[in-house]
Design an enzyme around this catalytic site. Structure first.
Site, mmCIF file in Angstrom:
data_model
loop_
_atom_site.group_PDB
_atom_site.id
_atom_site.type_symbol
_atom_site.label_atom_id
_atom_site.label_comp_id
_atom_site.label_asym_id
_atom_site.label_seq_id
_atom_site.Cartn_x
_atom_site.Cartn_y
_atom_site.Cartn_z
ATOM 1 C CG ASP A 198 -2.221 0.849 0.881
ATOM 2 O OD1 ASP A 198 -2.180 1.658 -0.070
ATOM 3 O OD2 ASP A 198 -3.232 0.723 1.596
HETATM 4 C C1 NOJ Z 1 -4.094 3.889 -0.040
HETATM 5 C C2 NOJ Z 1 -5.289 3.000 0.167
HETATM 6 O O1 NOJ Z 1 -5.182 2.342 1.410
HETATM 7 C C3 NOJ Z 1 -5.465 1.965 -0.919
HETATM 8 O O2 NOJ Z 1 -6.710 1.334 -0.721
HETATM 9 C C4 NOJ Z 1 -5.362 2.577 -2.275
HETATM 10 O O3 NOJ Z 1 -5.571 1.604 -3.266
HETATM 11 C C5 NOJ Z 1 -4.012 3.234 -2.413
HETATM 12 N N1 NOJ Z 1 -3.887 4.280 -1.403
HETATM 13 C C6 NOJ Z 1 -3.784 3.834 -3.793
HETATM 14 O O4 NOJ Z 1 -4.550 4.957 -3.962
#
Ligand code: NOJ
Length: 736
Positions: free
Chosen positions: A281
């Site tokens: 993430d």
């Molecule tokens: C953080 C989020 O937790 C995740 O769900 C998302 O896909 C990513 N950012 C990318 O935007």
């Protein structure tokens, strides 16, 4: 009646045909081609593949980086033309011609905004959910997106956690069914089809178990619970052939998920034989430093790669330090090859090396009418009727209605937390009601401008509107920004002055119909008590307005059921249906319990406001004649449990029939009920159907504290039931 529904079903069939227009077989010899590439790649080029950043703009510097193979993937951003040009550079001007991979958060639709995933799950209609994901894939692929960071399959049992909006609720079985449906929808029959995109199961894992429901917080989950509950939907996504996983922000039992060899290597790779790749993430590799797990960026790179995260999102510890780690003999270069192999495999499967078009539409496409029809059908099926004292559907004699509350006319809020690109076609409940009833029969009063509005100036017009109408339709709840990422709440009530506004409107004595739009279970006991009906609409997406209007007017019949328990008060949280019993289960349901030494509260019942699986209909369904096909079933065998379900009401309607089991004793205590199946059936008034569930004893297996997965020979109870707390009990025994 039901013109909308019939219409939607007809277009849905048409869309299903249209959706499968193009297929492409997976390219041949992928493994040999990967080997050949790996043999030619420099360590830098490999680390480039393992690096992802947001696209930004296609500057000269970015072009140069692409030529040098600095990035394997970009996400969220860039126009289709920029993406096409960047891809051309990667394919034609980089040394090895390795394509870049474009990811994006396409979570509940792209141009066509569907209900938030929690709402979608309340439909208990995986086929419709699959179709929605297919549409999202078609729309996203048409502007050059290859990969979505969806489905979010985190089990969530704490409604304080804002990201509960993004998943399928609290149950691992239902969560798995929805995870598989969305995966199949995005990926289609072949990733290489031009209208398929790679899916990503996130957030791996136990992100939803964040302590106290505070986002990004640590999770403490014993291994048996991890395997029986939190890993289950991920496993279902894996079995459905998902291309990628995203490692989560949280620590699991002290070890961050983005450096967790147990979950990423042992479970995902060794046990599940996953051969795609894992993306971190956003900066979650670097965040192992503030976690207190990695000493510095170099250590984070080591722990991320060793842990099993193949591609680093945004932070650059791999690029900055992996070479040094290899040179120092601290990092086995084979781990880098393994990571790159998975990334290249997905790029090959998507056809990126083999001429997959990088489309540049003349303008951003708009949602197709068939897509909006599916969005409307899904919104309609996600509506959960929580209370109805004969107020709904609105009687035909209703003259004027007062529509009260800013959420009746807030397109952005009804679209929900991840409506990034679409939304232009959104129809609000106010607009739909005006269209259906005529302008002069709808009196609108905002009451409050937002949940942060601390002025009561709007109350008097709202009260006047209610006085002059035959019914008050009160739209309350949460803005989209109050759920989703970094949007945890410590209170679950309808925020701001909304409850006060509701009390003022109720004083008029006009029938109040409460429609709640929210991204989580909320607590609204006092408001519901003053209302004649309560309809829970989640954030229902672009066609939420027409769907709600159809339900209010009786053109459709609400059929959704809760996929998450609604507590009476936040103090009961976490509260979920498949809990263990305790040695002192409480019998009483009220605060006046006579037996003190029981597992309960002194000041509130221990039972939920609305249980998991609950939802009413305008019709009435009666369950009878529960039976099992045998009194005993051999381990490894199958048994059928059935009940008759009759529509004894006045409306032709769908009913979601749920199937639960409970193991009475064994090598560990088991939940009081566990969902093992469900069916959405359709019954005309007076019609009766036998609904059967064929259960394999394998699906009764669970992990014990020794990590052993097995089914106990034991006595079981089972229910074919309308929700998780009712139904007629049958019993059977599993014998060796
Ligand atoms: C953080 C989020 O937790 C995740 O769900 C998302 O896909 C990513 N950012 C990318 O935007």
């Amino acid at each position: 009646m039901n013109a909308f529904r019939t219409g939607a079903i007809a277009v849905c069939a048409a869309a299903a045909l249209a959706v499968f227009h193009s297929r492409a077989a997976e390219p041949a010899n992928i493994e040999q081609r990967i080997d050949a590439l790996l043999a030619r790649m420099s360590l830098e080029e490999k680390l480039g593949q393992m690096s992802q950043t947001s696209f930004g703009r296609l500057t000269d510097q970015r072009k140069e980086e692409i030529r040098k193979g600095r990035w394997g993937s970009f996400f969220n951003g860039g126009t289709p033309a920029e993406k096409a040009e960047a891809q051309r550079i990667a394919l034609k001007e980089s040394r090895l011609g390795i394509p870049v991979l474009y990811g994006q958060d396409v979570i509940h639709g792209y141009q066509t905004v569907f209900p938030i995933p929690l709402g979608q799950s309340a439909s208990w209609d995986p086929e419709l959910v699959r179709q929605a994901a297919r549409i999202a894939a078609r729309e996203a692929s048409a502007v050059g997106i290859h990969w979505t960071f969806s489905p979010m399959v985190d089990i969530a049992r704490d409604p304080r956690w804002g990201r509960i909006a993004e998943g399928a609720g609290e149950d691992p079985y239902l969560g798995g069914v929805m995870a598989a449906a969305m995966t199949r929808g995005y990926q289609g029959d072949s990733l290489a089809s031009p209208d398929s995109i790679a899916a990503c199961a996130k957030h791996y894992v136990a992100y939803g178990a964040a302590e106290a429901g505070r986002d990004y917080n640590s999770a403490w989950v014993p291994e048996n619970l991890l395997r029986d509950v939190y890993l289950k939907p991920f496993q279902a996504a894996r079995e459905a052939g998902i291309a990628t996983f995203m490692s989560s922000f949280n620590a699991i039992n002290g070890v961050p998920a983005s450096g967790n060899e147990f979950t990423l290597r042992q479970v995902l790779r060794n046990e599940w034989k996953f051969d795609g790749f894992v993306v971190s993430d956003y900066e979650s590799v670097r965040e192992m430093i503030p976690h207190g797990y990695a000493a510095d960026a170099r250590d984070a790179a080591l722990k991320g790669i060793r842990g099993g995260v193949d591609m680093e999102m945004v932070s650059t510890t791999y690029w900055d330090h992996a070479k040094g780690l290899v040179d120092a003999g601290q990092l086995d270069p084979k781990l880098i090859d393994d990571a790159v192999r998975g990334i290249l495999r997905i790029k090959f499967r998507l056809g990126l090396f083999d001429g997959r078009e990088q489309p540049v539409p003349a303008s951003e496409p708009r949602p197709a009418p068939e897509a909006l029809a599916i969005a409307g059908k899904l919104a309609a099926e996600s509506l959960v009727l929580l209370k109805n004292e004969g107020a709904l559907p609105l009687p035909k004699t209703t003259g004027k209605v007062a529509v009260i509350g800013f959420l009746a006319d807030s397109a952005a809020d009804q679209n929900g937390t991840w409506a990034m690109s679409g939304g232009g076609s959104t129809v609000t409940p106010l607009a739909a009601l005006r269209r259906a009833l005529g302008e002069d029969r709808v009196v609108y009063a905002q009451g409050l401008k937002s949940s942060a509005d601390m002025s009561r100036d709007g109350f008097a017009p709202a009260v006047a509107a209610a006085r002059n109408a035959d019914a008050a339709l009160l739209f309350l709840g949460e803005e989209a920004s109050l759920s989703g990422e970094a949007s945890s709440r410590a209170y679950l009530n309808l925020p701001g002055l909304q409850e006060e506004l509701a009390a003022e409107v109720a004083k008029t004595g006009k029938p109040v119909i409460l429609v709640i739009l929210a991204g989580r279970p909320t607590t609204f006991h006092a408001v519901a008590a003053q209302a004649k009906a309560v309809l829970y609409a989640w954030h229902p997406g672009a066609m939420g307005g027409p769907a709600i209007t159809d339900a209010l007017l009786g053109n459709s019949v609400p059929s959704g059921k809760l996929t998450v328990t609604f507590p009476r008060t936040v103090g009961q949280v976490p509260l979920y249906y498949d809990h263990l019993s305790t040695g002192r289960p409480a019998a009483e349901t009220g605060p006046t319990a006579s037996d003190k030494f029981r597992s309960k509260y002194l000041d509130v019942s221990f039972t939920p406001e609305y249980p998991f699986g609950y939802g009413l209909s305008y019709s009435k369904f009666e369950y009878s004649n529960a039976r099992a096909s045998a009194a005993q079933v051999k381990l490894g065998g199958r048994i059928t449990v059935s009940a008759d379900v009759a529509n004894t009401g006045q409306f032709e309607a769908d009913e979601i029939v749920e199937f639960y089991t409970h193991q009475l004793a064994g090598r560990a205590a088991r939940p009081v009920r566990e969902l093992k199946g469900f069916q959405r059936i359709h019954l005309r008034p007076g019609e009766r159907k036998t609904v059967s569930f064929n259960l394999s004893t394998d699906s009764l297996a669970f992990y014990d504290t020794q990590g052993k997965l097995a089914t106990d020979p034991a006595a079981f109870e089972a229910w074919v039931a309308p929700d998780s707390v009712s139904g007629e009990r049958v019993t059977f025994t599993v014998v060796p």
